[in-house]
Design an enzyme around this catalytic site. Structure first.
Site, PDB file in Angstrom:
ATOM      1  N   HIS A 142       0.946  -0.949   0.222  1.00  0.00           N
ATOM      2  CA  HIS A 142       0.188  -0.322  -0.340  1.00  0.00           C
ATOM      3  C   HIS A 142       0.664   0.909   0.258  1.00  0.00           C
ATOM      4  CE1 HIS A 142      -3.264   2.693   1.333  1.00  0.00           C
ATOM      5  NE2 HIS A 142      -2.521   3.566   1.699  1.00  0.00           N
ATOM      6  N   GLU A 143       1.834   1.244   0.308  1.00  0.00           N
ATOM      7  CA  GLU A 143       2.805   2.857   1.132  1.00  0.00           C
ATOM      8  C   GLU A 143       4.010   2.671  -0.641  1.00  0.00           C
ATOM      9  OE1 GLU A 143       2.449   4.693   3.291  1.00  0.00           O
ATOM     10  OE2 GLU A 143       0.935   3.288   4.662  1.00  0.00           O
ATOM     11  N   HIS A 146       1.914   4.505  -2.930  1.00  0.00           N
ATOM     12  CA  HIS A 146       1.412   6.620  -2.931  1.00  0.00           C
ATOM     13  C   HIS A 146       3.144   6.711  -3.527  1.00  0.00           C
ATOM     14  CE1 HIS A 146      -2.034   6.601  -0.526  1.00  0.00           C
ATOM     15  NE2 HIS A 146      -1.714   5.464   0.551  1.00  0.00           N
ATOM     16  N   GLU A 200      -6.002   6.528  -1.237  1.00  0.00           N
ATOM     17  CA  GLU A 200      -6.133   5.385   0.183  1.00  0.00           C
ATOM     18  C   GLU A 200      -6.451   4.504  -0.830  1.00  0.00           C
ATOM     19  OE1 GLU A 200      -4.213   5.335   2.953  1.00  0.00           O
ATOM     20  OE2 GLU A 200      -3.892   7.235   2.665  1.00  0.00           O
TER      21      GLU A 200
END
Length: 269
Positions: A142-143, A146, A200
């Site tokens: 997920h990070e 980004h 997100e």
């Protein structure tokens, strides 16, 4: 008067949007092909990220909290290595980024990846959620997502647009301080917060595909948010938040996990 200000602000937004739209990644299986507003340059963001990252690392070294537990560091870096090997599915240039992965001993339930591939995982998120390697891959994927989609650059661009628009409208309309404040609030809830929630969700999608491609069961991304929800604590309403609610996130990730599960099966062969 309100209608005039909104039309003026909207026109300004439209002009900049038309001239500064781009997409930073390939779509992947999850379809991450949304056009993005990019006013701030990639070089500006990376320079800022490098400076911020160096400061965080320096402070952690000084406090004796950087990479304290060799076993945890090795585990985090191994998961990161597996995920980074798959980033070419979204952008080939990211394979040659100067990736750095560090662990900070702190109770903070968080992890992040700055532009250009600078990753920090806090021991708090590993311990509080008792993360398995697959769940750790969901968090880190997920990070990393980004960073691949340059969400911080996009967010900085939308803030730049908002502030420039407020200045233009204020100058033309002669607004006082109260008027400026109200216009800023309107821009926040029509631009800033919706962008953040979409970021997100997009990072959830890309991150789940990355972990599946790396051989981690994508259903474990759902498990992470079930654990996060179980931690408790008050949540502000989703419409007022920069993050989706745990409930909507779990529902969405359940569907995305099904979509990318064949990638996981292929990786495990």
């Amino acid at each position: 008067m309100k209608n005039f200000l909104w039309i003026l602000f909207s026109s300004f937004v439209l002009v900049l949007f038309l001239g500064c739209m781009a997409t930073t990644t390939s779509a992947g299986n999850v379809g991450a092909d949304r056009n993005q507003l990019m006013i701030v340059s990639e070089e500006q963001m990376e320079q800022s990220a490098n400076e911020s990252y160096a400061q965080v690392i320096a402070e952690a070294k000084k406090s004796g909290t950087l990479n304290v537990d060799a076993t945890t560091v090795a585990r985090v870096r191994n998961v990161a290595k597996n995920l980074i090997a798959q980033v070419g599915a979204f952008r080939e240039d990211a394979l040659s980024w100067n990736w750095q992965v560090n662990v900070i001993s702190d109770n903070t339930v968080n992890a992040w990846c700055m532009p250009g591939g600078k990753i920090v995982v806090y021991t708090g998120i590993i311990q509080s959620l008792n993360l398995t390697d697959s769940q750790l891959a969901a968090v880190m994927g997920h990070e990393i997502a980004h960073a691949l989609r340059e969400h911080s650059r996009e967010q900085a661009s939308s803030e730049t647009l908002k502030n420039a628009g407020i200045a233009v409208v204020s100058s033309v309309a002669g607004l006082n301080e109260t008027g400026n404040s109200l216009l800023g609030l309107a821009a926040q809830y029509t631009l800033t917060l919706p962008f953040s929630r979409s970021h997100e969700t997009e990072a959830d999608h890309i991150g789940t595909e990355l972990m599946a491609r790396a051989g981690y069961d994508p259903n474990e991304a759902v498990a992470v948010w079930e654990k996060m929800s179980a931690l408790g604590g008050s949540q502000i309403p989703e419409i007022m938040s920069t993050h989706p609610s745990n409930t909507s996130r779990i529902k969405d990730l359940t569907e995305i996990s099904k979509k990318v599960y064949p990638l996981y099966e292929a990786a495990k062969k």
